[in-house]
Scaffold this motif. Structure first.
Motif, PDB file in Angstrom:
ATOM      1  N   ASN A   8       0.803  -1.217   0.000  1.00  0.00           N
ATOM      2  CA  ASN A   8       0.000   0.000   0.000  1.00  0.00           C
ATOM      3  C   ASN A   8       0.841   1.273   0.000  1.00  0.00           C
ATOM      4  O   ASN A   8       0.312   2.346   0.157  1.00  0.00           O
ATOM      5  N   ARG A  11      -0.592   3.219  -2.446  1.00  0.00           N
ATOM      6  CA  ARG A  11      -1.968   3.665  -2.208  1.00  0.00           C
ATOM      7  C   ARG A  11      -1.995   4.987  -1.458  1.00  0.00           C
ATOM      8  O   ARG A  11      -3.031   5.616  -1.344  1.00  0.00           O
ATOM      9  N   ASP A  96      -2.897  -0.706   4.965  1.00  0.00           N
ATOM     10  CA  ASP A  96      -3.322  -1.894   4.231  1.00  0.00           C
ATOM     11  C   ASP A  96      -3.221  -3.151   5.087  1.00  0.00           C
ATOM     12  O   ASP A  96      -2.674  -4.176   4.675  1.00  0.00           O
ATOM     13  N   HIS A  98      -4.475  -6.507   6.928  1.00  0.00           N
ATOM     14  CA  HIS A  98      -5.409  -7.554   6.514  1.00  0.00           C
ATOM     15  C   HIS A  98      -6.623  -7.559   7.438  1.00  0.00           C
ATOM     16  O   HIS A  98      -6.518  -7.364   8.645  1.00  0.00           O
TER      17      HIS A  98
END
Length: 379
Positions: A8, A11, A96, A98
Motif C-alpha cells: 500500500n 496507495r 493496508d 489484513h
C-alpha cells in the motif's frame, strides 16, 4: 526478518510537486482517518524515527499519517491501548492491514501466534506480571503489526510496559535504525523478560503451598487449584512463543535478517524455552502436590473415622456393662416386688421358708445373670 516494501505504499496520497504535504482531510470527509488524540486515552504514543532517532511526536493518528508521508525513509511507531474500532479501521486503511488481523486486534482474546499477511507481520503475544499483594498472575494481550516503515502495537491489559521498551530503543539508535523488526525484537524481549518475575513469584507460592499442605491447612486445596489454573494460562502464553521464535529464526536467510538481530532473537528464544520448561515443571509439581494433599486429607479422614469408631466401640462397651448390671439388679427387684404385694391368697405368705426362698431365688438369678454376662464379655 527484513520486510519487503509493502503493497500500500502506492496507495498513499502522493505529495504534490514541491514536496509539501497535502492538507489533512476534514473530519467530515468519509475518506479521512479518524483522528484520535492522546487525551482520549487510546493513543499512548506515536512517534516518527529516522536513522534510529526520533524526529517527531504527532498528537493524533491523522497527523502521524501525514508526517510519515513527509519522511519516506522514516519509520512510524504507534502505540495504542484498548483502541476503538474507528481507530483500528483508520490504521487498516492507511497501512493496508489484513481484515483478519484487524478483526483479531479488535476482538482480542487470541492465542499467541505469528502470521504473515502479504508484506505485514501480525504477532499476538500474551504478557504476564505477578501481583505480590494478591499473590496471583495477571495476563495481558499485545497485538503487533510490523511493516516496512511502521510498527503498531495494540495493547489489551496493563502488561507489558512498552514505554520502557521505547526508552530503551531510543537510547540505542544504532539498534533502532535497523527498523521495525528491531522494535519487534525489543517487544519480544520485554515480554519474555516480564516472565522472570512471574516464575519467581510462582516458585515462592509453590514453596508456601508445600508448607501449608504438610501443615494441614484446609484452605490449601483451593489455592492449589487456582494456581494450577494460572499455570495453564501461563503455559498457553509461553509454549506457542517457542514455536513463533523458531519460525522467525527459520526465516533469517530468506528475509535477510541483520546478524545482530539474529543473535538477539536466539537469546530471546533461549529464555522463552527455559521459561516454558519451568512452567511445565510448575504444572507437574502442582499436580503432584494436589495428589499428596488428597492423600493426606484421606489419611486424616481415615484417622478421624477410626477415632470415631474406637470411641463408639468404647461407648458400646460401657453400655453393655450398664445394661448387664441393670439386668442383674432388675431380677431381685422383680422378685421382691412380687413377694411384697401382701395378698392374702398368696401361698408363700404363711410358708415358713417363704422368706429364705425369696432371698435364695434373688441370689441365684443375680449370680446366674452375672456369669452369663461375664461369659459374653459384657462385664
Amino acid at each position: 526478518m527484513s520486510l519487503s516494501p509493502r503493497r500500500n505504499q502506492w496507495r498513499r496520497r502522493p505529495l504534490p510537486p514541491g514536496g509539501s504535504p497535502p492538507p489533512t482531510p476534514a473530519s467530515g470527509d468519509p475518506a479521512a482517518p479518524s483522528p484520535v488524540h492522546k487525551d482520549q486515552g487510546s493513543v499512548v504514543q506515536a512517534a516518527l524515527y529516522r536513522d534510529g532517532r526520533r524526529v517527531s511526536t504527532p498528537d493524533s493518528l491523522a497527523e502521524t499519517f501525514r508526517q510519515l508521508r513527509e519522511y519516506p525513509d522514516g519509520m512510524a511507531w504507534i502505540g495504542l491501548h484498548r483502541p476503538t474500532e474507528a481507530e483500528v479501521l483508520s490504521l487498516a486503511a492507511e497501512f493496508d492491514l489484513h481484515e483478519l488481523a484487524v478483526e483479531d486486534a479488535l476482538e482480542a482474546h487470541q492465542r499467541p501466534k505469528l502470521e504473515r499477511y502479504g508484506d505485514t507481520l501480525f504477532v499476538v503475544l500474551r504478557a504476564a506480571r505477578y501481583l505480590d499483594a494478591q499473590e496471583e498472575v495477571e495476563f495481558g494481550e499485545l497485538h503487533v503489526f510490523v511493516g516496512r516503515d511502521f510498527l503498531i502495537t495494540v495493547r489489551h491489559g496493563a502488561a507489558p510496559d512498552l514505554s520502557a521498551v521505547r526508552q530503551r530503543m531510543e537510547k540505542s539508535p544504532e539498534l533502532l535504525a535497523l527498523g521495525p523488526e528491531a522494535v519487534l525484537y525489543a517487544i519480544l524481549d520485554a515480554v519474555v523478560d516480564g516472565y522472570a518475575p512471574v516464575v519467581a513469584g510462582v516458585q515462592n507460592d509453590i514453596d508456601e503451598i508445600e508448607t501449608e499442605v504438610f501443615g494441614g491447612d484446609p484452605a490449601v486445596s483451593r489455592r492449589i487449584y487456582e494456581l494450577a489454573r494460572e499455570m495453564v494460562e501461563f503455559q498457553r502464553a509461553t509454549r506457542p512463543l517457542v514455536g513463533m521464535l523458531h519460525a522467525l529464526m527459520a526465516g533469517f536467510a530468506k528475509y535477510g535478517t541483520d546478524e545482530e538481530l539474529q543473535s538477539y532473537l536466539r537469546d530471546v528464544a533461549d529464555h522463552v524455552t527455559h521459561t516454558s520448561e519451568r512452567v511445565d515443571g510448575f504444572r507437574q509439581a502442582l499436580a503432584d502436590i494436589l495428589t499428596v494433599n488428597a492423600t493426606l486429607v484421606t489419611q486424616q479422614q481415615n484417622e478421624e473415622m477410626r477415632a470415631m469408631a474406637e470411641a463408639g466401640f468404647e461407648q458400646n462397651e460401657e453400655i453393655k456393662k450398664i445394661s448387664s448390671w441393670a439386668a442383674i439388679l432388675f431380677a431381685p427387684t422383680l422378685v421382691g416386688t412380687i413377694y411384697g404385694m401382701n395378698f392374702e391368697s398368696m401361698p408363700e405368705l404363711r410358708w415358713a421358708f417363704g422368706y429364705p426362698f425369696a432371698v435364695a431365688l434373688m441370689a441365684v438369678v443375680c449370680v446366674s445373670l452375672y456369669f452369663i454376662f461375664k461369659r459374653r464379655d459384657w462385664l
